[in-house]
Enzyme design. Sequence first.
Site, PDB file in Angstrom:
ATOM      1  N   GLN A  99       0.847  -1.202   0.000  1.00 47.76           N
ATOM      2  CA  GLN A  99       0.000   0.000   0.000  1.00 47.76           C
ATOM      3  C   GLN A  99       0.874   1.241   0.000  1.00 47.76           C
ATOM      4  O   GLN A  99       0.375   2.353  -0.078  1.00 47.76           O
ATOM      5  CB  GLN A  99      -0.869   0.019   1.262  1.00 47.76           C
ATOM      6  CG  GLN A  99      -1.820  -1.141   1.376  1.00 47.76           C
ATOM      7  CD  GLN A  99      -2.405  -1.219   2.784  1.00 47.76           C
ATOM      8  OE1 GLN A  99      -3.373  -0.540   3.104  1.00 47.76           O
ATOM      9  NE2 GLN A  99      -1.801  -2.029   3.628  1.00 47.76           N
ATOM     10  N   ASP A 102       5.949   5.009  -1.496  1.00 46.72           N
ATOM     11  CA  ASP A 102       7.268   5.636  -1.382  1.00 46.72           C
ATOM     12  C   ASP A 102       8.343   5.074  -2.307  1.00 46.72           C
ATOM     13  O   ASP A 102       9.409   5.669  -2.452  1.00 46.72           O
ATOM     14  CB  ASP A 102       7.755   5.578   0.080  1.00 46.72           C
ATOM     15  CG  ASP A 102       7.753   4.168   0.662  1.00 46.72           C
ATOM     16  OD1 ASP A 102       8.100   3.217  -0.068  1.00 46.72           O
ATOM     17  OD2 ASP A 102       7.405   4.013   1.848  1.00 46.72           O
ATOM     18  N   HIS A 117      -1.618   1.380  -4.301  1.00 46.85           N
ATOM     19  CA  HIS A 117      -2.013   2.782  -4.129  1.00 46.85           C
ATOM     20  C   HIS A 117      -1.192   3.759  -4.978  1.00 46.85           C
ATOM     21  O   HIS A 117      -1.260   4.963  -4.773  1.00 46.85           O
ATOM     22  CB  HIS A 117      -1.936   3.170  -2.645  1.00 46.85           C
ATOM     23  CG  HIS A 117      -2.998   2.498  -1.814  1.00 46.85           C
ATOM     24  ND1 HIS A 117      -2.949   2.400  -0.447  1.00 46.85           N
ATOM     25  CD2 HIS A 117      -4.144   1.882  -2.183  1.00 46.85           C
ATOM     26  CE1 HIS A 117      -4.024   1.753  -0.012  1.00 46.85           C
ATOM     27  NE2 HIS A 117      -4.757   1.428  -1.046  1.00 46.85           N
ATOM     28  N   CYS A 125      -2.252  13.709 -15.224  1.00 46.86           N
ATOM     29  CA  CYS A 125      -3.051  14.860 -15.659  1.00 46.86           C
ATOM     30  C   CYS A 125      -4.531  14.565 -15.430  1.00 46.86           C
ATOM     31  O   CYS A 125      -5.019  13.506 -15.816  1.00 46.86           O
ATOM     32  CB  CYS A 125      -2.778  15.111 -17.138  1.00 46.86           C
ATOM     33  SG  CYS A 125      -3.824  16.410 -17.824  1.00 46.86           S
ATOM     34  N   CYS A 145       0.397  19.831 -17.167  1.00 44.31           N
ATOM     35  CA  CYS A 145       0.685  18.647 -17.986  1.00 44.31           C
ATOM     36  C   CYS A 145       1.437  19.074 -19.249  1.00 44.31           C
ATOM     37  O   CYS A 145       1.036  20.034 -19.918  1.00 44.31           O
ATOM     38  CB  CYS A 145      -0.625  17.971 -18.351  1.00 44.31           C
ATOM     39  SG  CYS A 145      -0.489  16.712 -19.630  1.00 44.31           S
ATOM     40  N   CYS A 148      -1.074  18.436 -22.499  1.00 46.56           N
ATOM     41  CA  CYS A 148      -2.301  19.197 -22.807  1.00 46.56           C
ATOM     42  C   CYS A 148      -2.462  20.458 -21.975  1.00 46.56           C
ATOM     43  O   CYS A 148      -3.424  21.200 -22.149  1.00 46.56           O
ATOM     44  CB  CYS A 148      -3.526  18.298 -22.637  1.00 46.56           C
ATOM     45  SG  CYS A 148      -4.012  18.077 -20.911  1.00 46.56           S
ATOM     46  N   THR A 186       0.798  -3.161   8.546  1.00 45.86           N
ATOM     47  CA  THR A 186      -0.410  -2.486   8.068  1.00 45.86           C
ATOM     48  C   THR A 186      -1.478  -2.525   9.145  1.00 45.86           C
ATOM     49  O   THR A 186      -1.600  -3.498   9.886  1.00 45.86           O
ATOM     50  CB  THR A 186      -0.932  -3.064   6.739  1.00 45.86           C
ATOM     51  OG1 THR A 186      -2.091  -2.319   6.351  1.00 45.86           O
ATOM     52  CG2 THR A 186      -1.278  -4.526   6.833  1.00 45.86           C
ATOM     53  N   SER A 187      -2.220  -1.408   9.217  1.00 45.70           N
ATOM     54  CA  SER A 187      -3.230  -1.267  10.260  1.00 45.70           C
ATOM     55  C   SER A 187      -4.435  -2.167  10.015  1.00 45.70           C
ATOM     56  O   SER A 187      -5.250  -2.370  10.907  1.00 45.70           O
ATOM     57  CB  SER A 187      -3.688   0.188  10.330  1.00 45.70           C
ATOM     58  OG  SER A 187      -4.192   0.577   9.075  1.00 45.70           O
TER      59      SER A 187
HETATM   60  P1  NAD Z   1      -1.189   3.036   8.829  1.00 45.81           P
HETATM   61  O1  NAD Z   1      -0.362   4.250   8.999  1.00 45.81           O
HETATM   62  O2  NAD Z   1      -2.634   3.125   8.973  1.00 45.81           O
HETATM   63  O3  NAD Z   1      -0.706   1.886   9.866  1.00 45.81           O
HETATM   64  C1  NAD Z   1       0.607   1.489  10.002  1.00 45.81           C
HETATM   65  C2  NAD Z   1       0.664   0.160  10.757  1.00 45.81           C
HETATM   66  O4  NAD Z   1       2.030  -0.210  10.926  1.00 45.81           O
HETATM   67  C3  NAD Z   1       0.060   0.164  12.156  1.00 45.81           C
HETATM   68  O5  NAD Z   1      -0.707  -1.009  12.339  1.00 45.81           O
HETATM   69  C4  NAD Z   1       1.269   0.159  13.092  1.00 45.81           C
HETATM   70  O6  NAD Z   1       1.007  -0.536  14.307  1.00 45.81           O
HETATM   71  C5  NAD Z   1       2.278  -0.577  12.268  1.00 45.81           C
HETATM   72  N1  NAD Z   1       3.680  -0.241  12.513  1.00 45.81           N
HETATM   73  C6  NAD Z   1       4.234   0.983  12.745  1.00 45.81           C
HETATM   74  N2  NAD Z   1       5.565   0.891  12.804  1.00 45.81           N
HETATM   75  C7  NAD Z   1       5.880  -0.421  12.601  1.00 45.81           C
HETATM   76  C8  NAD Z   1       7.097  -1.145  12.493  1.00 45.81           C
HETATM   77  N3  NAD Z   1       8.284  -0.537  12.611  1.00 45.81           N
HETATM   78  N4  NAD Z   1       7.040  -2.473  12.265  1.00 45.81           N
HETATM   79  C9  NAD Z   1       5.847  -3.105  12.138  1.00 45.81           C
HETATM   80  N5  NAD Z   1       4.654  -2.464  12.213  1.00 45.81           N
HETATM   81  C10 NAD Z   1       4.687  -1.139  12.425  1.00 45.81           C
HETATM   82  O7  NAD Z   1      -0.768   2.466   7.442  1.00 45.81           O
HETATM   83  P2  NAD Z   1      -1.447   1.517   6.389  1.00 45.81           P
HETATM   84  O8  NAD Z   1      -2.179   0.412   7.051  1.00 45.81           O
HETATM   85  O9  NAD Z   1      -0.385   1.192   5.443  1.00 45.81           O
HETATM   86  O10 NAD Z   1      -2.571   2.393   5.636  1.00 45.81           O
HETATM   87  C11 NAD Z   1      -2.587   3.749   5.459  1.00 45.81           C
HETATM   88  C12 NAD Z   1      -2.509   4.269   4.049  1.00 45.81           C
HETATM   89  O11 NAD Z   1      -1.469   5.181   4.096  1.00 45.81           O
HETATM   90  C13 NAD Z   1      -2.152   3.346   2.949  1.00 45.81           C
HETATM   91  O12 NAD Z   1      -3.088   3.550   1.975  1.00 45.81           O
HETATM   92  C14 NAD Z   1      -0.786   3.816   2.398  1.00 45.81           C
HETATM   93  O13 NAD Z   1      -0.887   3.996   1.012  1.00 45.81           O
HETATM   94  C15 NAD Z   1      -0.614   5.166   2.987  1.00 45.81           C
HETATM   95  N6  NAD Z   1       0.707   5.525   3.505  1.00 45.81           N
HETATM   96  C16 NAD Z   1       1.837   5.210   2.810  1.00 45.81           C
HETATM   97  C17 NAD Z   1       3.075   5.562   3.325  1.00 45.81           C
HETATM   98  C18 NAD Z   1       4.320   5.192   2.561  1.00 45.81           C
HETATM   99  O14 NAD Z   1       4.278   5.094   1.338  1.00 45.81           O
HETATM  100  N7  NAD Z   1       5.431   4.954   3.253  1.00 45.81           N
HETATM  101  C19 NAD Z   1       3.174   6.237   4.534  1.00 45.81           C
HETATM  102  C20 NAD Z   1       1.990   6.578   5.215  1.00 45.81           C
HETATM  103  C21 NAD Z   1       0.777   6.197   4.676  1.00 45.81           C
HETATM  104 ZN    ZN Z   2      -2.787  16.359 -19.942  1.00 44.20          ZN
END
Ligand code: NAD
Ligand code: ZN
Length: 238
Positions: A99, A102, A117, A125, A145, A148, A186-187
């Site tokens: 998800q 980065d 995501h 665009c 863009c 266009c 992931t949460s």
């Molecule tokens: P979230 O921020 O909702 O939850 C993060 C989860 O990771 C939590 O359950 C937390 O307990 C756990 N956590 C935190 N640090 C940890 C570690 N060091 N080791 C293991 N677990 C750890 O994130 P999500 O569930 O990914 O969903 C939120 C949305 O946010 C997603 O859609 C994502 O695209 C986006 N997001 C992306 C980034 C990124 O690209 N790095 C950063 C923030 C949010």
């Molecule tokens: Zn365009």
Amino acid sequence: MDTAEIKQRLKRASHIVVVTGAGVSAESGIPTFRGPDGLWKHYRAEELATPQAFAKNPELVWEWYCWRRGIISKAKPNPGHVAIAELESRYNDFLLVTQNVDGLHRKAGSNKLVEIHGCIWQARCVKCNAIEQDNELDYRNIGPCSRCGGRKRPNVVWFGEPIPPTRLNSAFSAAESCDLMIVAGTSGIVQPAASLPFIAKKAGAYIIEVNVDTTPISAIADLFLKGKCGDVLPGLYS
Ligand code: NAD
Ligand code: ZN
């Protein structure tokens, strides 16, 4: 379950899916949305990562994305990312569903991955849908863009938006056919990614969850490994 048993499980598995969220990048210094550093100028992510926020104030949304790009540009993959890339090299049938936007999984060497995501380093665009690489760190320099002249937006999936069907189909069909799924950092509350472990479990897969806290996924996990991704994931196979 002891570590020898976990290693046996991994050895016996032939089709692995890894699902990751913001937690896997937390140790690289990238804030999660729901952790203590998730706030930016008193805004919650859910107030900025939406089509409504962009329609109302595109400059503000770009400012936030450029702030996030600035953090990400200085970040390096951590041992959790590296462990997932290493796992990929050990299986023919492997898919990483992240998800995260980065790009750190790619930097760590992951190739078989679906960024459901999208990617923060791309802009799209809103008029002609052209996608461009965009590394700009100053929101004031985000131009129109080049094809266009339309307004550009980050090429990420916002809250309330659907995930492009090809990405979603790859993720769901891998979840339906895997025999082992690792869910890391992931949460478990952002849909539809949060339903992938439930689909895999129903199809008979063994579910390993890695998180510093319990989540709604913990209830169906066959094994919950409490800890940081960078500490726990390398230990799964070494
Ligand atoms: P979230 O921020 O909702 O939850 C993060 C989860 O990771 C939590 O359950 C937390 O307990 C756990 N956590 C935190 N640090 C940890 C570690 N060091 N080791 C293991 N677990 C750890 O994130 P999500 O569930 O990914 O969903 C939120 C949305 O946010 C997603 O859609 C994502 O695209 C986006 N997001 C992306 C980034 C990124 O690209 N790095 C950063 C923030 C949010
Ligand atoms: Zn365009």
